[in-house]
Motif scaffolding. Structure first.
Motif, PDB file in Angstrom:
ATOM      1  N   ALA A 100      -1.952 -11.287  -8.178  1.00 41.07           N
ATOM      2  CA  ALA A 100      -0.924 -10.411  -7.623  1.00 41.07           C
ATOM      3  C   ALA A 100      -1.472  -9.005  -7.372  1.00 41.07           C
ATOM      4  O   ALA A 100      -0.737  -8.120  -6.923  1.00 41.07           O
ATOM      5  N   SER A 101      -2.753  -8.797  -7.651  1.00 41.27           N
ATOM      6  CA  SER A 101      -3.349  -7.466  -7.504  1.00 41.27           C
ATOM      7  C   SER A 101      -3.163  -6.916  -6.095  1.00 41.27           C
ATOM      8  O   SER A 101      -3.452  -7.600  -5.108  1.00 41.27           O
ATOM      9  N   ALA A 102      -2.685  -5.683  -6.010  1.00 41.83           N
ATOM     10  CA  ALA A 102      -2.526  -5.012  -4.727  1.00 41.83           C
ATOM     11  C   ALA A 102      -3.910  -4.638  -4.200  1.00 41.83           C
ATOM     12  O   ALA A 102      -4.631  -3.862  -4.824  1.00 41.83           O
ATOM     13  N   VAL A 103      -4.274  -5.207  -3.071  1.00 41.05           N
ATOM     14  CA  VAL A 103      -5.569  -4.930  -2.452  1.00 41.05           C
ATOM     15  C   VAL A 103      -5.401  -3.780  -1.478  1.00 41.05           C
ATOM     16  O   VAL A 103      -4.587  -3.835  -0.551  1.00 41.05           O
ATOM     17  N   LEU A 104      -6.167  -2.725  -1.702  1.00 35.83           N
ATOM     18  CA  LEU A 104      -6.089  -1.514  -0.888  1.00 35.83           C
ATOM     19  C   LEU A 104      -7.346  -1.380  -0.039  1.00 35.83           C
ATOM     20  O   LEU A 104      -8.463  -1.450  -0.545  1.00 35.83           O
ATOM     21  N   GLN A 105      -7.141  -1.178   1.251  1.00 38.42           N
ATOM     22  CA  GLN A 105      -8.259  -0.906   2.159  1.00 38.42           C
ATOM     23  C   GLN A 105      -8.154   0.536   2.649  1.00 38.42           C
ATOM     24  O   GLN A 105      -7.115   0.959   3.140  1.00 38.42           O
ATOM     25  N   ILE A 106      -9.248   1.276   2.493  1.00 39.77           N
ATOM     26  CA  ILE A 106      -9.333   2.635   3.016  1.00 39.77           C
ATOM     27  C   ILE A 106     -10.349   2.630   4.143  1.00 39.77           C
ATOM     28  O   ILE A 106     -11.443   2.082   4.001  1.00 39.77           O
TER      29      ILE A 106
END
Length: 287
Positions: free
Chosen positions: A169-175
């Motif tokens: 369920a980890s929120a994957v963040l792309q910058i």
């Protein structure tokens, strides 16, 4: 002469001796491009990344490590009194526990969090603190964009139509700056990686925060080959009882990055900084 070695991620590698440039040259170069710092904090067996502009006009946070690790002290010594936002990847204590010791001395505009169906006590406790300190709380899902100044910050996972609990369920963040990308995966495991690949066919990143502290349950070869990171970061505690990072994971990372020196570990380096100059590249800062 003091020398810094700059490891640029992109189409070139530049070795720059500070003594070889005039102050005016340096000032002009820095002024032309915004610069962000990705500071991977040594929080033991956990994860916390402080992301801020070099001028400290803005600051974001991805996870806060475990409680009882002195996380807030690390912000205080950096004179951080305000965060534009913080993102909790999922409700496991080694990623969100630091928020249990939040006393309001650091103001957070918005607390974003994963739609993780687990960790209910931890979630409710932290959301109550956020309410007490007047911090807005928002659950995130794929496609959501977070305020990120010159950069673009977007949530790639989880989706809003699927209920998931735990690591996947980890929120994957792309910058992204439009040229280079950094990918933060929390504790995403092989199943979550596979589903993310099905949704994001162009998933690539110059910097990858390696999932689940480098365990065997994450970092499938298919996922790593698609992302093709030049820098791989593992946040992990020294001498942890789980055997993280796994030798098999390190072997895959060495294969994909092409150089084991591009695998950066908090258990070996302690807290370290990766600098990112807008549309120029990312590099490990040497002190």
């Amino acid at each position: 002469m003091k020398r810094f070695q700059w490891y640029f991620v992109g189409i070139f590698t530049l070795v720059w001796q500070i003594g070889g440039c005039s102050q005016a040259d340096i000032s002009t170069e820095v002024a032309d491009f915004g610069t962000a710092k990705l500071e991977f904090l040594d929080v033991g067996q956990g994860l916390s990344v402080l992301i801020q502009s070099s001028g400290k006009e803005w600051a974001f946070l991805y996870d806060a490590g475990n409680d009882s690790t002195g996380f807030w002290d690390s912000l205080h010594v950096r004179n951080i009194k305000h965060l534009d936002w913080a993102l909790v990847s999922h409700w496991h204590r080694d990623h969100a526990g630091g928020f249990l010791e939040w006393d309001g001395s650091v103001q957070i505009n918005t607390l974003f969090y994963s739609r993780d169906t687990g960790g209910i006590w931890l979630r409710d406790s932290i959301l109550k603190l956020a309410k007490r300190f007047g911090t807005k709380t928002v659950a995130v899902e794929r496609g959501q964009k977070l305020p990120c100044e010159e950069w673009s910050c977007q949530i790639l996972w989880p989706t809003g139509f699927k209920k998931i609990g735990g690591n996947d369920a980890s929120a994957v963040l792309q910058i992204s700056d439009g040229k280079e990308r950094a990918l933060f995966t929390g504790d995403l495991e092989n199943l979550g990686e596979a589903e993310l690949l099905e949704l994001s066919h162009d998933l690539q990143a110059s910097l990858l925060q390696v999932g689940h502290h480098g365990s065997t349950s994450s970092s499938s070869l298919r996922f790593l080959e698609q992302v093709a990171p030049t820098l791989a970061v593992i946040s992990v505690g020294k001498g942890n009882p789980y055997g993280h990072p796994a030798k098999s994971t390190l072997k895959k990372l060495s294969f994909v990055t092409g150089d084991s020196s591009k695998i950066l570990r908090t258990d070996l380096l302690g807290t370290f900084v990766v600098e990112w100059r807008l549309k120029k590249g990312l590099w490990l800062r040497n002190y």
